[in-house]
Structure formats: C-alpha cells, structure tokens
Design a protein around this motif. Sequence first.
Motif, short mmCIF file in Angstrom:
data_model
loop_
_atom_site.label_atom_id
_atom_site.label_comp_id
_atom_site.label_asym_id
_atom_site.label_seq_id
_atom_site.Cartn_x
_atom_site.Cartn_y
_atom_site.Cartn_z
N GLU A 96 0.85 -1.18 0.00
CA GLU A 96 0.00 0.00 0.00
C GLU A 96 0.89 1.24 0.00
O GLU A 96 1.99 1.22 0.59
N PHE A 144 3.01 -9.00 1.00
CA PHE A 144 2.21 -7.77 0.82
C PHE A 144 2.32 -6.94 2.09
O PHE A 144 2.13 -7.45 3.20
N TYR A 171 1.18 -3.59 4.29
CA TYR A 171 0.11 -2.59 4.47
C TYR A 171 0.28 -1.91 5.81
O TYR A 171 1.22 -2.23 6.56
N GLY A 221 -3.60 -7.45 -2.95
CA GLY A 221 -3.69 -7.43 -1.49
C GLY A 221 -4.52 -8.57 -0.90
O GLY A 221 -4.65 -8.65 0.32
N ARG A 251 -5.00 -12.08 0.48
CA ARG A 251 -3.99 -12.97 1.08
C ARG A 251 -3.67 -14.20 0.22
O ARG A 251 -2.56 -14.73 0.27
N TYR A 293 -0.41 -14.20 -1.70
CA TYR A 293 0.85 -13.89 -1.00
C TYR A 293 1.16 -14.97 0.03
O TYR A 293 0.26 -15.63 0.53
N LEU A 309 2.75 -13.96 2.74
CA LEU A 309 2.81 -13.19 3.98
C LEU A 309 2.24 -11.80 3.74
O LEU A 309 2.61 -11.14 2.77
N CYS A 310 1.32 -11.37 4.62
CA CYS A 310 0.84 -9.99 4.57
C CYS A 310 1.18 -9.37 5.92
O CYS A 310 0.83 -9.94 6.96
N VAL A 311 1.87 -8.25 5.90
CA VAL A 311 2.31 -7.70 7.18
C VAL A 311 1.95 -6.22 7.30
O VAL A 311 2.19 -5.43 6.39
N ASN A 312 1.35 -5.89 8.43
CA ASN A 312 0.98 -4.52 8.77
C ASN A 312 2.19 -3.88 9.46
O ASN A 312 2.57 -4.30 10.55
N ILE A 322 2.91 -2.70 13.22
CA ILE A 322 3.15 -3.66 14.32
C ILE A 322 4.49 -3.42 15.04
O ILE A 322 4.59 -3.60 16.25
N SER A 323 5.55 -3.03 14.31
CA SER A 323 6.92 -2.93 14.86
C SER A 323 7.73 -1.99 13.98
O SER A 323 7.34 -1.73 12.84
N ASP A 372 12.95 -4.11 12.51
CA ASP A 372 12.64 -5.33 13.26
C ASP A 372 11.82 -6.30 12.42
O ASP A 372 12.01 -7.51 12.48
N ILE A 373 10.89 -5.76 11.64
CA ILE A 373 10.09 -6.62 10.76
C ILE A 373 11.02 -7.31 9.75
O ILE A 373 10.92 -8.52 9.53
N ALA A 415 12.93 -10.09 11.43
CA ALA A 415 12.09 -11.28 11.67
C ALA A 415 11.81 -12.02 10.36
O ALA A 415 11.90 -13.25 10.30
#
Lengths: 200, 200
Positions: B10, B122, B124, B173, B175, B178, B180-183, B186-187, B191-192, B195
């Motif tokens: 996004e 993805f 967002y 967008g 799921r 993909y 993995l979809c990550v907001n 969160i961190s 760090d993302i 991980a």
Amino acid sequence: MNKIITIGREFGSGGRELAHHLAKELGFAYYDKEIVEEIAKRTNLAQHYVQHIVEHKSAVFFPITTGRTLHTAGSDYMMRQYTEVYSQQANVLREMAEKSDCIIVGRCADYILKDMNPTRIFVYADMQAKIQRCRKNAPEHEHLSDHQMKKMIQKVDKNRAKYYRHYTGQVWGDRENYELCVNTSISPIEDIAHALSHLI
Amino acid sequence: MNKIITIGREFGSGGRELAHHLAKELGFAYYDKEIVEEIAKRTNLAQHYVQHIVEHKSAVFFPITTGRTLHTAGSDYMMRQYTEVYSQQANVLREMAEKSDCIIVGRCADYILKDMNPTRIFVYADMQAKIQRCRKNAPEHEHLSDHQMKKMIQKVDKNRAKYYRHYTGQVWGDRENYELCVNTSISPIEDIAHALSHLI
C-alpha cells in the motif's frame, strides 16, 4: 497491560500448532480446552455439547443473522443456550487475558479483546497443504477422498467466516483486521513461530 | 534457482523501506531505479516518462480492461508506448531474477515471476501511519491536510489495484496471492525485516 496474541485460522492451516509453538517460544499462556471447561462449568452444560456449539457445528445460530425467526419452542430453547455459551465465552476470554500474557486461537478473540490491543494473526495455507494436514490428523476410521476433504475444509471455513461476520461485522481473513497474515506453506511451523516471536 | 522476494505494498506503508532492510539482512540484490533505467534504454523513452507510466499516473492504460476502444491517433500511439514499456518491464524483471537472489517491489513481479516460485509479501499499514509516513517523505513545498493526504493515498492504491487486476486477473492485497501480509504498524521496519529474514 498483558500482551495478547489472537490467531484466526483456516481449517487445516496449522493455526493451533503455530499457537502452541509460539506460546512456548514466548512463554505465554495458551488457552484452548480450558476455555470450554470453564464455559461448561458456568453454564451447567456438558463439555462435549459446549464444544459442539463453539465449533459452530449447528446452523441454529446463523439464521438470526439473516433476520429470519425460529418459531419452535425447541429452537428458542437452543437459541438461549447458544447465546449463553457465546456470552460466557466472551467473559472467560476477557478474564484469561487479564490474568497473564496469552495466546488465544479462534473464538473472535481479536474482536472481543480489541480494547487490550492484541496482536492479531491470521493463518492460512494452500489447499493441498491443508488437505495433507487434515489427513495426518484425521481419525483412523475416516477415509475421505481429496475431493471430499476439500469440500469439508471449505464447509468448516464457511461456517467460521459466517460466525465471525455475525459477531464482529467484519470480514474473516481480510488483512485489514490483522497485523499479520501468514501462509504456513512457506516454512515449517516451528520456524514460523520462531520468526514471529521476534516480531512480538 | 535463485531466491526471489516480491513485495506488493500500500502507498505509504513502508514497502520500499522494508525491501531495502530485507535486502541488507539477506544479502539479496534490490532493484528499483535500475529497472526504469533499463526500460528507458530499451524503449528509447526518457526515464521520467517511463517512471510516469510504470507508476500508473495516467488512466490511458485502463479503459482497455473494460473493452472500450480509444479512437484518437494520439491515444493509439500512447497505448503502443505503454504496452511496450510494460512488456519490456516484464523482460527486465525476468533477466534480473535470473541473475541473482533479489527483491523486487511492485510491478506485478509476484505474477510475472511466478514460475520462479517467489516468496510473495504484501505490506500494508493503518491509515494514520501511512499519512505520517507520507508527510515525512513529502517534498517541502507540499502542504496537504490529513484529509487530502488520505484521498491521495486512496487514489494511488486504487490505481495500483486496477493495474494489478488488469495484468494478473487477481485481487491486489488478497492474502491468497501472497505468502505473507504484514501490517508495518506492528513494529519498527528494521525489526520486521529482521524477523522476516528468519522466515525466508
């Protein structure tokens, strides 16, 4: 405030397994059977019956969402039982979340505990991987073809989506309602749990 | 076969930043400007014009998806240019992916490179976080209100979704497309990236 992780999951995607490993990695409590035991105690219903209800194995709960009315006395009685079980489930979840850091699988916990700012994870997988996992975990007497297995998986998930929609007004599995959506076909579940533990 | 990571994102979610950190963590090539430079060379078009096209800043490309025909000679000429740019983009992506492990942001790379079994991410974020990031990265002379910023973000993403749909027939967008979809709310992005590097 305690750290709360909620895990929504497609049937057969390994959501429970991930929760289990993640709880071990993080040293969080992981509640599962304990929730059903506690609801049974509070409602004076048998555990297996509570389990049946919270797994949405009956359609009784859903017609209400479409505005239809169930007229039989039997259904009214069941509806009251269902409502009581779901309401006690919400109480139990809140009490558990207030006790310690914890992980909760399913049960619209992401929505029920939203004031506690949970990390909301959705777990999914490719259909072939879900079929394989279901076959591995199936009781010995179950002999479903791949096609039957796929139909069963789709049916369970349809009910989960319906239940989630009814309770939360949101779309089950839509990324907007989660911090993280992970396809467990990507890596062994232990490795996913290890990587996620770095994020949380 | 090389390891390929594709990142859909996004607008304002920090997708490029994540790609940059992830490339550093994993020691993968990260192609961005190089793609536009190479397309410009192959099509004999100016770099800024190629950039304009691949960022879907014009609507010329999209009416085709609805089956309407553009009749003016000018539009025909532009359509040919657009088609040539997108076709060269696909070639460049394939060649880069064959060269080494790499990360590619946007450009329907998840779909174009699907035969190479990419890890499709993805990215967002919450609207408030996206507005903040856009404000931080905005040119000095830009003074948009939060409301204007939100409208702009929504417009860019609408075009990205349209372009993705046109090229892939899939939902941007969603799921299912993909691993993995990550907001990113969160961190911190570093760090993302750290991980995720454990997962890939």
